[in-house]
Design a protein around this motif. Sequence first.
Motif, PDB file in Angstrom:
ATOM      1  N   GLY A 274      -7.241   2.932   7.755  1.00 20.18           N
ATOM      2  CA  GLY A 274      -6.755   4.260   8.133  1.00 20.18           C
ATOM      3  C   GLY A 274      -5.247   4.322   8.198  1.00 20.18           C
ATOM      4  O   GLY A 274      -4.622   5.294   7.744  1.00 20.18           O
ATOM      5  N   ILE A 275      -4.632   3.284   8.743  1.00 23.55           N
ATOM      6  CA  ILE A 275      -3.170   3.236   8.795  1.00 23.55           C
ATOM      7  C   ILE A 275      -2.600   3.163   7.384  1.00 23.55           C
ATOM      8  O   ILE A 275      -1.629   3.848   7.055  1.00 23.55           O
ATOM      9  N   TRP A 276      -3.226   2.358   6.530  1.00 20.48           N
ATOM     10  CA  TRP A 276      -2.744   2.214   5.150  1.00 20.48           C
ATOM     11  C   TRP A 276      -2.832   3.539   4.404  1.00 20.48           C
ATOM     12  O   TRP A 276      -1.897   3.951   3.714  1.00 20.48           O
ATOM     13  N   ILE A 277      -3.958   4.238   4.541  1.00 23.53           N
ATOM     14  CA  ILE A 277      -4.105   5.535   3.873  1.00 23.53           C
ATOM     15  C   ILE A 277      -3.109   6.540   4.439  1.00 23.53           C
ATOM     16  O   ILE A 277      -2.501   7.325   3.699  1.00 23.53           O
ATOM     17  N   GLY A 278      -2.883   6.512   5.730  1.00 22.29           N
ATOM     18  CA  GLY A 278      -1.944   7.450   6.340  1.00 22.29           C
ATOM     19  C   GLY A 278      -0.510   7.190   5.958  1.00 22.29           C
ATOM     20  O   GLY A 278       0.263   8.119   5.728  1.00 22.29           O
ATOM     21  N   VAL A 279      -0.123   5.926   5.867  1.00 20.11           N
ATOM     22  CA  VAL A 279       1.253   5.587   5.529  1.00 20.11           C
ATOM     23  C   VAL A 279       1.526   5.811   4.046  1.00 20.11           C
ATOM     24  O   VAL A 279       2.582   6.308   3.658  1.00 20.11           O
ATOM     25  N   SER A 280       0.583   5.466   3.197  1.00 24.16           N
ATOM     26  CA  SER A 280       0.809   5.574   1.759  1.00 24.16           C
ATOM     27  C   SER A 280       0.826   7.023   1.296  1.00 24.16           C
ATOM     28  O   SER A 280       1.390   7.331   0.263  1.00 24.16           O
TER      29      SER A 280
END
Length: 128
Positions: A83-89
């Motif tokens: 979730g963090i990866w999708i949000g940051v990218s």
Amino acid sequence: MTDLNRDDDVLNTLFHELKQQTTVIPSDDLMARILADAAEMQPNPHALMASDTLPRRPLWQAVFAAIGGWPAVSGLATAGIAGIWIGVSGLPDSVAGNFTALLSGPEVYLYELEDGLSGGSSFEIEEG
């Protein structure tokens, strides 16, 4: 169909035979052994009081156990990192456009429905 009367007759015969039997009283030796076994199975009150002195486990171990152990915690960690990866990218424009179209779909549908009605009746679409 089943013959219910025949089943009742069999049961009545068995009950009648049981009523005819004499009552068997257990011996005093058997009762003493049963009571001794029962006394052994009773919890020891002193042992129950000693359980209060057991060391408590840390809070994080209790939380992990409540969640479901390490497999559940690892699944939650993986989902959180994804979730963090999708949000940051950030989302690509095509995905964001599709998502916006998905959210605005019902409004477009109602607008098209309003224009396509026959007979001069229409719906009024209001915000709020």
